[in-house]
Design an enzyme around this catalytic site. Structure first.
Site, PDB file in Angstrom:
ATOM      1  N   ASP A   1       0.826  -1.202   0.000  1.00 51.18           N
ATOM      2  CA  ASP A   1       0.000   0.000   0.000  1.00 51.18           C
ATOM      3  C   ASP A   1       0.866   1.261   0.000  1.00 51.18           C
ATOM      4  O   ASP A   1       1.831   1.358   0.771  1.00 51.18           O
ATOM      5  CB  ASP A   1      -0.867  -0.028   1.274  1.00 51.18           C
ATOM      6  CG  ASP A   1      -1.863   1.107   1.345  1.00 51.18           C
ATOM      7  OD1 ASP A   1      -2.672   1.229   0.417  1.00 51.18           O
ATOM      8  OD2 ASP A   1      -1.820   1.872   2.335  1.00 51.18           O
TER       9      ASP A   1
ATOM     10  N   GLU B   1       1.184  -0.592  -5.096  1.00 53.60           N
ATOM     11  CA  GLU B   1       0.150   0.431  -5.226  1.00 53.60           C
ATOM     12  C   GLU B   1       0.865   1.771  -5.301  1.00 53.60           C
ATOM     13  O   GLU B   1       1.286   2.332  -4.296  1.00 53.60           O
ATOM     14  CB  GLU B   1      -0.825   0.437  -4.052  1.00 53.60           C
ATOM     15  CG  GLU B   1      -2.045   1.268  -4.388  1.00 53.60           C
ATOM     16  CD  GLU B   1      -2.461   2.324  -3.373  1.00 53.60           C
ATOM     17  OE1 GLU B   1      -3.510   2.944  -3.576  1.00 53.60           O
ATOM     18  OE2 GLU B   1      -1.738   2.560  -2.390  1.00 53.60           O
TER      19      GLU B   1
HETATM   20  C1  BGC Z   1      -5.487   2.675   0.170  1.00 52.65           C
HETATM   21  C2  BGC Z   1      -6.574   3.448   0.858  1.00 52.65           C
HETATM   22  C3  BGC Z   1      -6.057   3.926   2.217  1.00 52.65           C
HETATM   23  C4  BGC Z   1      -4.710   4.660   2.046  1.00 52.65           C
HETATM   24  C5  BGC Z   1      -4.044   4.874   3.355  1.00 52.65           C
HETATM   25  C6  BGC Z   1      -4.434   3.743  -0.006  1.00 52.65           C
HETATM   26  O1  BGC Z   1      -3.638   3.746  -1.008  1.00 52.65           O
HETATM   27  O2  BGC Z   1      -5.888   2.096  -1.046  1.00 52.65           O
HETATM   28  O3  BGC Z   1      -7.755   2.708   1.016  1.00 52.65           O
HETATM   29  O4  BGC Z   1      -6.979   4.789   2.791  1.00 52.65           O
HETATM   30  O5  BGC Z   1      -3.836   3.923   1.254  1.00 52.65           O
HETATM   31  O6  BGC Z   1      -3.615   3.657   3.878  1.00 52.65           O
END
Ligand code: BGC
Length: 558
Positions: free
Chosen positions: A215, A257
């Site tokens: 993430d 991500e």
């Molecule tokens: C996730 C979100 C989250 C954020 C903070 C993002 O990239 O996809 O759902 O709120 O990271 O963790």
């Protein structure tokens, strides 16, 4: 030991180290999938029971959203213990049972790992704020005496946060956070933090997970006088993590991500020594743009600008996910256009995006929903489906933040959509029951029984996709058309040549596709097996109904 309890070897799993190139990924939230113990919250036992359903879709990889103990102020993206399962969802043993049962069905499991930040309730943060300034414990996070350091760094959650710094009265210092103020960023300049992360990853690898969605990784390391995104330090860290993990787990995959332009996202593949996969964020809004503008150019332009990636890497492509449909990777004019088109009701807007599911975005128009899936299943990359979109679930913009697209899965027209036996007020989130999208009409049971349902259409398309390696592994080349409303491209893998063509417009039309090197090939329509007229020396004519598409296998005549 029953089949479901037995651990499968990588070989039995169909194992080859490039399995993720053939992945069809299903993203889900345990909380909203199936509640087996009747407390109103989905759980691992419920999910395990639904593995046959997931398998029936043609899915071979599950991406689990965060399931760790958490105060859930960001729906679990605020983790307070990385080596456990939130008790509402079950136990670590239940997790292992789920992974084994998934593997028994040849489904891989990729778990979410929030690496950039923790919850402020995490013991590391509680310890850090009380520790002496400059001590190793304090150093787990990023602190400053002032709130003007790293001033060039943008704010991401613009609707809620005014600064990336927040004052901590206990530490008497500011701490750094790229997301909500209750999510302090970890300090990856501290080697102890890197070791902690590796230990967490190994903990879950020992439970046989197949990979991690990392993430928010562009933000791992920050530096003064930069925008603190994609720094060389961050890439070096990821390479180090990959190398260390591979010592024990050569098949693990890392899915980045990184909500970035494609050149920057591409850097997360390194030279094939960083992440195996990365989401293609700029492609997603351009699929919606192409449909809204009834023109192929947005998709063609972005894919032409996407450089090739190392052979062992793969894009993950998607239409919707658990977040707002992000419009960060478009120009301001494009964003306004997309907002006007798809979120005229301002309640649907959040940060720089749109908090709606796919079906409502398409006004429940089956033709456009199919067209977008046809693109998702045939453009280069591994497709990621968001739970519920396979039955055309709706959303609820009355719920806060992004909860409106995270409501319970609609299994049937029973109480609580068959999701839970609990009293409705106890549900993790209310089920959708507005007249247009009510679970009474939109549910798995109803669509299972209808051979023409969206659900069964998706199953059929994924079955076709599986039969042709060109979709997952093949090269891709656009074919010229005489009409910009038509998109056409060839997917090729050895002898497997597939022409994909679609009419992005709301009118019927005839278009000519230029296929210069394919004279004498015979197109066969994949779904029905119908033979089309042979391709001649001239451009190939195809006629389309509004939003219609073809997948045509091209075979050499004679
Ligand atoms: C996730 C979100 C989250 C954020 C903070 C993002 O990239 O996809 O759902 O709120 O990271 O963790």
């Amino acid at each position: 030991m029953s089949l479901h309890e037995r651990r499968l070897t990588d070989h039995e799993l169909g194992g080859n180290t490039l399995w993720y190139k053939d992945a069809v990924i299903y993203q889900l939230h345990i909380k909203s999938f199936l509640d087996a113990d009747g407390d109103g919250i989905g759980d691992l036992s419920g999910l395990t029971r639904k593995l046959d359903y997931i398998s029936s879709l043609g899915i071979n990889t599950i991406w689990l959203m965060p399931f760790y103990p958490s105060p859930r102020r960001d729906d679990g993206y605020d983790i307070s213990n990385y080596k456990d399962v939130s008790p509402e969802y079950g136990s670590v043993e239940d997790f292992q049972t789920f992974v084994n049962a998934a593997h028994a069905r040849k489904i891989r499991v990729v778990i979410e790992l929030v690496v950039n930040h923790t919850s402020d309730e995490h013991p590391w943060f509680q310890r850090a704020r009380r520790a002496r300034a400059g001590s190793p414990e304090r150093d787990y996070y990023v602190w400053s005496d002032t709130d003007d350091k790293f001033a060039e760094t943008r704010i991401i959650f613009v609707d809620t946060e005014k600064s990336n710094w927040s004052w901590d009265p206990v530490a008497k210092s500011y701490y750094w956070h790229r997301f909500y103020s209750h999510q302090p960023d970890l300090n990856y300049r501290n080697p102890e933090v890197v070791e902690e992360l590796l230990s967490i990853m190994n903990f879950w690898l020992d439970k046989d997970v197949d990979g991690f969605r990392l993430d928010a990784i562009p933000h791992l390391v920050e530096r003064e006088h930069t925008d603190s995104e994609n720094l060389p330090e961050t890439h070096a860290l990821l390479k180090h993590i990959r190398a260390r993990l591979e010592e024990r787990h050569p098949d693990v995959i890392l899915l980045a991500e990184a909500n970035l332009w494609q050149e920057e996202a591409r850097e997360y593949f390194g030279d094939g020594d960083e992440c195996h996969m990365a989401f293609h964020f700029p492609l997603m809004p351009r699929m919606f743009m192409a449909l809204a503008k009834q023109n192929a150019r947005p998709i063609k332009t972005i894919l032409r600008q996407t450089n090739s990636i190392p052979d062992e890497c793969q894009w993950a492509i998607f239409l919707r996910n658990h977040d707002e449909l992000t419009l960060e990777m478009v120009s301001e004019a494009e964003r306004n256009f997309l907002w006007e088109t798809y979120a005229a009701d301002k309640r649907a807007r959040l940060n720089l995006g749109i908090r709606r599911r796919l079906s409502p975005l398409m006004d429940q128009d089956r033709r456009r929903i199919e067209l977008l899936h046809m693109l998702l299943f045939s453009l280069p990359g591994s497709p990621v489906l968001y739970y519920g979109d396979e039955i055309g679930m709706g959303d609820n913009t009355d719920l806060g933040d992004r909860d409106g697209v995270r409501t319970p899965m609609q299994w049937s027209d029973d109480r609580n959509a068959g999701f839970s036996n609990a009293a409705p007020h106890k549900l993790a989130l209310p089920v959708i029951d507005d007249p247009q999208f009510s679970y009474a009409a939109i549910n798995v049971a109803a669509q299972d029984n209808d051979p023409h349902s969206l659900l069964n259409w998706i199953r059929q398309m994924l079955a076709l996709r599986r039969r042709h390696r060109a979709f997952a592994r093949g090269a891709m080349r656009f074919a010229k058309t005489d009409d910009d409303r038509v998109i056409a491209y060839l997917r090729t893998c050895g002898e497997d040549v597939i022409l994909c063509a679609a009419n992005l417009s709301s009118v019927s039309l005839a278009a000519k596709i230029s296929l210069p090197k394919l004279a004498d090939y015979v197109p066969i329509e994949l779904a029905g097996g119908t033979t089309f007229p042979v391709i001649g020396r001239d451009s190939y004519p195809l006629t389309f109904q509004p939003y219609a598409y073809f997948w045509l296998k091209l075979t050499k005549a004679g």
